[in-house]
Design a protein around this motif. Structure first.
Motif, PDB file in Angstrom:
ATOM      1  N   GLN A   1     -10.452  35.527  -5.723  1.00 18.03           N
ATOM      2  CA  GLN A   1      -9.169  36.129  -6.105  1.00 18.03           C
ATOM      3  C   GLN A   1      -7.981  35.429  -5.445  1.00 18.03           C
ATOM      4  O   GLN A   1      -6.960  35.175  -6.094  1.00 18.03           O
ATOM      5  CB  GLN A   1      -9.164  37.617  -5.758  1.00 18.03           C
TER       6      GLN A   1
ATOM      7  N   ASP B   1      -5.047  33.381  -7.551  1.00 19.17           N
ATOM      8  CA  ASP B   1      -3.610  33.618  -7.400  1.00 19.17           C
ATOM      9  C   ASP B   1      -2.865  32.301  -7.142  1.00 19.17           C
ATOM     10  O   ASP B   1      -1.758  32.091  -7.647  1.00 19.17           O
ATOM     11  CB  ASP B   1      -3.348  34.597  -6.250  1.00 19.17           C
TER      12      ASP B   1
ATOM     13  N   THR C   1      -9.353  37.967 -13.226  1.00 19.32           N
ATOM     14  CA  THR C   1      -8.633  38.818 -12.270  1.00 19.32           C
ATOM     15  C   THR C   1      -8.869  40.288 -12.590  1.00 19.32           C
ATOM     16  O   THR C   1      -9.173  41.095 -11.705  1.00 19.32           O
ATOM     17  CB  THR C   1      -7.124  38.519 -12.318  1.00 19.32           C
TER      18      THR C   1
ATOM     19  N   GLU D   1     -10.891  42.935 -10.253  1.00 20.25           N
ATOM     20  CA  GLU D   1     -10.164  44.080  -9.728  1.00 20.25           C
ATOM     21  C   GLU D   1     -10.791  45.409 -10.169  1.00 20.25           C
ATOM     22  O   GLU D   1     -10.690  46.414  -9.466  1.00 20.25           O
ATOM     23  CB  GLU D   1      -8.702  44.043 -10.178  1.00 20.25           C
TER      24      GLU D   1
END
Length: 269
Positions: A223, A227, A260, A264
């Motif tokens: 993750q 980003d 993502t 999540e």
């Protein structure tokens, strides 16, 4: 069968000339050697003239004829495309005769000799760097020279070659899946070459490298690295959203978004 008179005459002149050349070459009369070498140079017979020049150049140092002899000596190497020796001899000329009317031409030909020695981009580029240094030195020393435009064109060509080598090195890191090194190499390239023709591809490949580093990372790093890849995507789109690579960048970004969301929403057990 009798040979035509014209052919006989040409052969006679040729043999006589060769005989005279050998005689001058063997003897110690440096005045005759100088005159004969100059004559051969004017006729474009550079290899023959060079043999005579090699014998007498050291003997004419400091003499009035030395300036002309040293220039045509360097230019003979240049005309024979022996650019290592041409560059060296033109450098010696400019140092020995800084007030000469020929010093500007000698400086340019010295710089251009190093340009000629620059190899293809995939090889060691020391001679390319030397050529750039010498050409820039010429431009700075002779800003009003009629050779300035050509010198600038040669500088641009050598810089593009260095850019290409740096860019291809970064791409190679990407191809061998060394993504960290690829990102660093593309970062450096973008910083060091703001006007490069490879800049668009460098931005794109930096984004691709960051994406591939992320999806091939251990789960705990995915993750964070996704980003980072998003940031590189935004930088690419900021400058190149209307280019041919934009649609591929969007596809990769959409995959980042899916990953993502998946990460999540995955429950922790």
């Amino acid at each position: 069968m009798r040979l035509p008179f014209f052919i006989i005459l040409c052969l006679t002149i040729l043999l006589s000339s060769c005989s005279q050349y050998q005689e001058v070459l063997r003897k110690d009369d440096i005045g005759k050697k100088y005159a004969f070498a100059d004559s051969l140079y004017q006729m474009g017979k550079y290899r023959k003239g060079l043999k005579l020049m090699e014998q007498i150049v050291p003997l004419y140092r400091g003499k009035p004829q030395g300036e002309k002899l040293m220039f045509i000596y360097a230019n003979t190497y240049y005309n024979l495309e022996d650019y290592y020796l041409a560059g060296y001899q033109f450098e010696r000329f400019t140092q020995a005769y800084p007030q000469s009317d020929s010093v500007e031409v000698a400086s340019f030909k010295s710089a251009k000799s190093f340009y000629e020695l620059s190899p293809r981009f995939s090889l060691d580029q020391r001679d390319t760097h030397k050529g750039l240094e010498k050409l820039q030195e010429f431009i700075n020393t002779y800003p009003n020279s009629d050779k300035r435009m050509e010198a600038n064109e040669l500088v641009a060509e050598l810089r593009e070659k260095l850019e290409k080598k740096e860019f291809k090195t970064a791409v190679q890191y990407l191809h061998v899946e060394d993504y960290k090194s690829a990102i660093e190499a593309f970062d450096n390239f973008i910083t060091d070459n703001p006007g490069s023709i490879y800049r668009r591809e460098a931005f794109f490949n930096r984004f691709v490298s960051a994406y591939k580093l992320a999806i091939n990372s251990i789960p705990s790093l995915v993750q964070e690295r996704l980003d980072i890849a998003k940031g590189h995507y935004k930088n690419f789109m900021k400058y190149y959203k209307d280019t041919d690579l934009a649609s591929e960048a969007v596809e990769i970004y959409e995959d980042i978004e899916r990953r993502t969301v998946t990460e999540e929403t995955t429950p922790t057990i």
